[in-house]
Each structure stands twice: as C-alpha cells, then as structure tokens.
Design an enzyme around this catalytic site. Structure first.
Site, PDB file in Angstrom:
ATOM      1  N   SER A   1      19.463 -85.612  15.147  1.00  0.00           N
ATOM      2  CA  SER A   1      20.459 -85.997  14.147  1.00  0.00           C
ATOM      3  C   SER A   1      20.174 -85.308  12.812  1.00  0.00           C
ATOM      4  CB  SER A   1      20.389 -87.525  13.961  1.00  0.00           C
ATOM      5  OG  SER A   1      21.240 -87.961  12.926  1.00  0.00           O
TER       6      SER A   1
ATOM      7  N   ASP B   1      12.761 -87.096  19.733  1.00  0.00           N
ATOM      8  CA  ASP B   1      13.509 -88.105  18.976  1.00  0.00           C
ATOM      9  C   ASP B   1      13.533 -89.397  19.784  1.00  0.00           C
ATOM     10  OD1 ASP B   1      15.872 -87.661  16.528  1.00  0.00           O
ATOM     11  OD2 ASP B   1      15.918 -89.533  17.684  1.00  0.00           O
TER      12      ASP B   1
ATOM     13  N   ASP C   1       8.533 -91.448  20.138  1.00  0.00           N
ATOM     14  CA  ASP C   1       8.344 -92.201  18.902  1.00  0.00           C
ATOM     15  C   ASP C   1       7.204 -91.505  18.171  1.00  0.00           C
ATOM     16  OD1 ASP C   1       7.584 -93.994  16.878  1.00  0.00           O
ATOM     17  OD2 ASP C   1       8.280 -95.712  18.050  1.00  0.00           O
ATOM     18  N   VAL C   2       7.472 -91.024  16.955  1.00  0.00           N
ATOM     19  CA  VAL C   2       6.442 -90.236  16.250  1.00  0.00           C
ATOM     20  C   VAL C   2       5.158 -91.032  15.999  1.00  0.00           C
ATOM     21  CG1 VAL C   2       7.909 -88.504  15.134  1.00  0.00           C
ATOM     22  CG2 VAL C   2       7.566 -90.724  14.016  1.00  0.00           C
TER      23      VAL C   2
ATOM     24  N   TYR D   1       9.901 -96.461   0.888  1.00  0.00           N
ATOM     25  CA  TYR D   1      10.345 -95.090   1.209  1.00  0.00           C
ATOM     26  C   TYR D   1       9.641 -94.069   0.311  1.00  0.00           C
ATOM     27  CZ  TYR D   1      13.631 -91.275   2.182  1.00  0.00           C
ATOM     28  OH  TYR D   1      14.195 -90.079   2.558  1.00  0.00           O
TER      29      TYR D   1
ATOM     30  N   LYS E   1       7.038 -90.991   1.264  1.00  0.00           N
ATOM     31  CA  LYS E   1       7.344 -89.587   0.984  1.00  0.00           C
ATOM     32  C   LYS E   1       6.319 -89.001   0.001  1.00  0.00           C
ATOM     33  CE  LYS E   1      10.882 -89.310   3.703  1.00  0.00           C
ATOM     34  NZ  LYS E   1      10.812 -88.480   4.911  1.00  0.00           N
TER      35      LYS E   1
ATOM     36  N   THR F   1      24.184 -86.675   5.819  1.00  0.00           N
ATOM     37  CA  THR F   1      23.756 -86.845   7.220  1.00  0.00           C
ATOM     38  C   THR F   1      24.119 -88.266   7.665  1.00  0.00           C
ATOM     39  OG1 THR F   1      21.597 -87.828   6.760  1.00  0.00           O
ATOM     40  CG2 THR F   1      21.697 -85.415   6.766  1.00  0.00           C
TER      41      THR F   1
HETATM   42  P1  NAD Z   1      19.070 -89.171  10.396  1.00  0.00           P
HETATM   43  O1  NAD Z   1      19.063 -90.652  10.425  1.00  0.00           O
HETATM   44  O2  NAD Z   1      20.335 -88.418  10.549  1.00  0.00           O
HETATM   45  O3  NAD Z   1      18.022 -88.599  11.462  1.00  0.00           O
HETATM   46  C1  NAD Z   1      16.762 -89.148  11.606  1.00  0.00           C
HETATM   47  C2  NAD Z   1      16.361 -89.011  13.068  1.00  0.00           C
HETATM   48  O4  NAD Z   1      15.028 -89.519  13.187  1.00  0.00           O
HETATM   49  C3  NAD Z   1      17.248 -89.814  14.035  1.00  0.00           C
HETATM   50  O5  NAD Z   1      17.689 -88.997  15.095  1.00  0.00           O
HETATM   51  C4  NAD Z   1      16.316 -90.921  14.546  1.00  0.00           C
HETATM   52  O6  NAD Z   1      16.579 -91.289  15.891  1.00  0.00           O
HETATM   53  C5  NAD Z   1      14.959 -90.252  14.399  1.00  0.00           C
HETATM   54  N1  NAD Z   1      13.867 -91.218  14.303  1.00  0.00           N
HETATM   55  C6  NAD Z   1      13.793 -92.322  13.529  1.00  0.00           C
HETATM   56  N2  NAD Z   1      12.635 -92.968  13.750  1.00  0.00           N
HETATM   57  C7  NAD Z   1      11.959 -92.252  14.679  1.00  0.00           C
HETATM   58  C8  NAD Z   1      10.696 -92.399  15.317  1.00  0.00           C
HETATM   59  N3  NAD Z   1       9.901 -93.450  15.055  1.00  0.00           N
HETATM   60  N4  NAD Z   1      10.307 -91.460  16.204  1.00  0.00           N
HETATM   61  C9  NAD Z   1      11.110 -90.403  16.496  1.00  0.00           C
HETATM   62  N5  NAD Z   1      12.327 -90.221  15.941  1.00  0.00           N
HETATM   63  C10 NAD Z   1      12.742 -91.131  15.043  1.00  0.00           C
HETATM   64  O7  NAD Z   1      18.364 -88.804   9.003  1.00  0.00           O
HETATM   65  P2  NAD Z   1      18.325 -87.475   8.147  1.00  0.00           P
HETATM   66  O8  NAD Z   1      19.153 -87.713   6.926  1.00  0.00           O
HETATM   67  O9  NAD Z   1      18.547 -86.268   8.968  1.00  0.00           O
HETATM   68  O10 NAD Z   1      16.812 -87.522   7.662  1.00  0.00           O
HETATM   69  C11 NAD Z   1      15.812 -86.698   8.214  1.00  0.00           C
HETATM   70  C12 NAD Z   1      14.611 -86.744   7.288  1.00  0.00           C
HETATM   71  O11 NAD Z   1      14.996 -86.263   5.997  1.00  0.00           O
HETATM   72  C13 NAD Z   1      14.058 -88.150   7.057  1.00  0.00           C
HETATM   73  O12 NAD Z   1      12.648 -88.082   7.021  1.00  0.00           O
HETATM   74  C14 NAD Z   1      14.601 -88.524   5.699  1.00  0.00           C
HETATM   75  O13 NAD Z   1      13.777 -89.446   5.042  1.00  0.00           O
HETATM   76  C15 NAD Z   1      14.615 -87.180   5.005  1.00  0.00           C
HETATM   77  N6  NAD Z   1      15.529 -87.091   3.882  1.00  0.00           N
HETATM   78  C16 NAD Z   1      16.873 -87.277   4.047  1.00  0.00           C
HETATM   79  C17 NAD Z   1      17.690 -87.192   2.938  1.00  0.00           C
HETATM   80  C18 NAD Z   1      19.189 -87.385   3.034  1.00  0.00           C
HETATM   81  O14 NAD Z   1      19.849 -87.474   1.979  1.00  0.00           O
HETATM   82  N7  NAD Z   1      19.788 -87.448   4.215  1.00  0.00           N
HETATM   83  C19 NAD Z   1      17.153 -86.920   1.677  1.00  0.00           C
HETATM   84  C20 NAD Z   1      15.801 -86.731   1.558  1.00  0.00           C
HETATM   85  C21 NAD Z   1      14.988 -86.820   2.672  1.00  0.00           C
END
Ligand code: NAD
Length: 254
Positions: free
Chosen positions: A16, A37, A60-61, A160, A164, A195
């Site tokens: 995702s 994932d 699961d990470v 969060y 980070k 996203t």
């Molecule tokens: P998203 O929710 O679209 O994707 C996250 C994915 O991680 C999902 O497919 C979910 O199934 C998977 N996931 C969650 N927990 C998991 C686990 N324990 N083991 C394996 N997979 C797991 O989110 P995104 O927006 O693509 O975010 C990706 C990363 O970017 C995250 O770390 C998020 O904190 C970071 N981030 C996102 C944004 C934003 O604005 N979207 C901004 C800064 C940082």
C-alpha cells in the site's frame, strides 16, 4: 548502486501507499521484488499484476521468523541488494486525553511496529546483504521511512513521533556499523503524502493540510517517495543521512 537483473529488493509495507509505489518503481527498474506486508489481499493483487519476479510474503515486521522468511524468499530470487522499510502505523492519542493517560500498550505497539519492526528488517536484510559480492565496493542499501513528525510532532502524535524520532536516531549509527560491510543506510522523512493512511480524514481536512504546504502547495504523491528511494539506491555517496521530502512544510502544533 546500479540495479541489475540479479538484484532483489525487499519492501515492507509494500502492499500500500509509499511501499506499493516503491515496489512498482523498483520492478520497473529491473529488480525482482518481495512485497512483505500484513495485508494478503492487496499484496497478492500487486504481485499478480506485476507477474514475473514479484513475490508476496505475508509478514509482520515485528516477527524475527517472518522477516527471516521474507529475506529467504528474496535470496531465492537473486541477490538481496535493496531493502525499503515502509510498514508503519499512525495510531493517535494525547499523553493525557479525555479518558486519562495514554494507554501504555498503545504507545508500545506503535514503537514496536514502527521502530523495532524497522530495526528487525534492517538487521536481517543487512546480514543477508553482507554475503553479497561487492559491486564497486557496494553490497547493498537500506532505505528507512521516518516522518517529519520526528521533528515537528503534533498534538496526539506522542507515540508516532517517538517511533519516527527513533528511526532518525538509528540512521547514522546503523550506517557506521554497516560501513565495513559495504552497506549504506538512509532515511526519508516524508511530509504529508496522499496514501490510504490519509483516507480516514475528510476531503476538507486534506485540503486544509495541502494549503499549509509552502510549495508545491499540495500533498506529496506516493510516487515522489518512490522516486527519492530509487535516487538514494542509485547515489553511492548518500549514506547515514535523513532527507525531508515535505515541500518545506513545518507542521504547526495541531
Ligand atoms: P499505508 O497505510 O498506505 O501503508 C502501510 C502498509 O504497512 C500497509 O500495507 C500495512 O498493511 C502495512 N503494515 C502495517 N503494519 C504492519 C506490520 N506490523 N507488518 C507488516 N506490514 C505492516 O501507509 P503509508 O502512508 O504508505 O505509510 C508508509 C510509511 O510512511 C509509514 O511508516 C508511515 O508512518 C510513513 N509516513 C507516511 C506519511 C503519509 O503522509 N502518508 C508521512 C510520513 C511518513
């Protein structure tokens, strides 16, 4: 590091958002990809669409065994040269909210997935990369995902932002530790990216967020994260640093 037909990339959270966009770019650049994932529906659909040289491993990470299995799946496809850690959650909660102090389990779970999970992938992927033959001295590269919330955490982001901030702090010592193995470590700190993680907030709220970004005055696109991740892979002199990708946004308290 140049990607070749024997290169394999492991992307956690690859089903995702930022991870999915990165999987698509890495695959288009010629690498085989392992999508690691929790979500089998999205993960399987993505690898089916990509076809050859793409595998989904339900992971699961937080689990050493499951990440070891994903790394093994990568090695079956070729040489694991790239790991990108995108798995993450953004569970909100104030230190003291309406119902009292933030539940310690909530705080721990966010740290466990975002920070401990990232380290789990870093250590196991790097151990596998250390066995690679060096190409121009390079054995592999790990790209981790923080957030600008590591620096400008907002109300409700205690867990969060802590997770980070941990990834930001991990970047330099990890790069220093892995230098002797010819493995680079970089972190991207995205601003606000459009996203599925943002799908829970209203269109109006999203527009408000976009207006707060100086330039370009919009939310970032997942593919812009992927583009930066691939640039980092390509650029051999980037190491031990965090790059903000945020249109110069500095987040306000709320
Ligand atoms: P998203 O929710 O679209 O994707 C996250 C994915 O991680 C999902 O497919 C979910 O199934 C998977 N996931 C969650 N927990 C998991 C686990 N324990 N083991 C394996 N997979 C797991 O989110 P995104 O927006 O693509 O975010 C990706 C990363 O970017 C995250 O770390 C998020 O904190 C970071 N981030 C996102 C944004 C934003 O604005 N979207 C901004 C800064 C940082």
């Amino acid at each position: 590091m140049k990607l070749t037909s024997s290169s394999v990339a492991l992307v956690t959270g690859g089903a995702s958002g930022l991870g999915e966009a990165t999987v698509r770019r890495l695959h288009a650049a010629g690498a085989a990809v392992v999508v690691a994932d929790l979500d089998p529906a999205r993960g399987s659909a993505l690898v089916d669409e990509l076809g050859e040289r793409a595998r989904f491993v339900r992971t699961d990470v937080r689990s050493p065994e499951e990440i070891a299995a994903a790394v093994e799946a990568a090695r079956e496809l070729g040489e694991l040269r790239v790991a990108v850690t995108c798995a993450g959650v953004a569970t909100p909660g104030r230190v003291v909210g309406r119902k009292g102090p933030l539940d310690l389990d909530t705080f721990r779970t966010v740290l466990d997935i975002n920070l401990v999970g990232t380290f789990n992938v870093l250590r196991l992927a790097a151990a596998a990369m250390a066995d690679n033959e060096p190409v121009d001295g390079d054995r592999g590269v790990v790209v981790m995902t923080a957030s600008i919330a590591a620096y400008d955490g907002q109300v409700g982001q205690a867990a969060y932002s802590s997770s980070k901030g941990g990834i930001v702090g991990l970047t330099l010592p990890a790069a220093r530790d892995l230098a002797q193995h010819g493995i680079r470590v970089m972190t991207i700190a995205p601003g606000i990216v459009e996203t599925p993680m943002l799908a829970t907030v209203s269109e109006e709220f999203r527009e408000g967020l976009a207006k707060g970004v100086p330039f370009p005055q919009r939310l970032a696109r997942p593919d812009e994260y992927a583009q930066l991740a691939l640039s980092i892979v390509d650029h051999d002199y980037l190491n031990g640093e965090v790059i903000r990708m945020d249109g110069s946004l500095r987040m306000a308290p709320r």
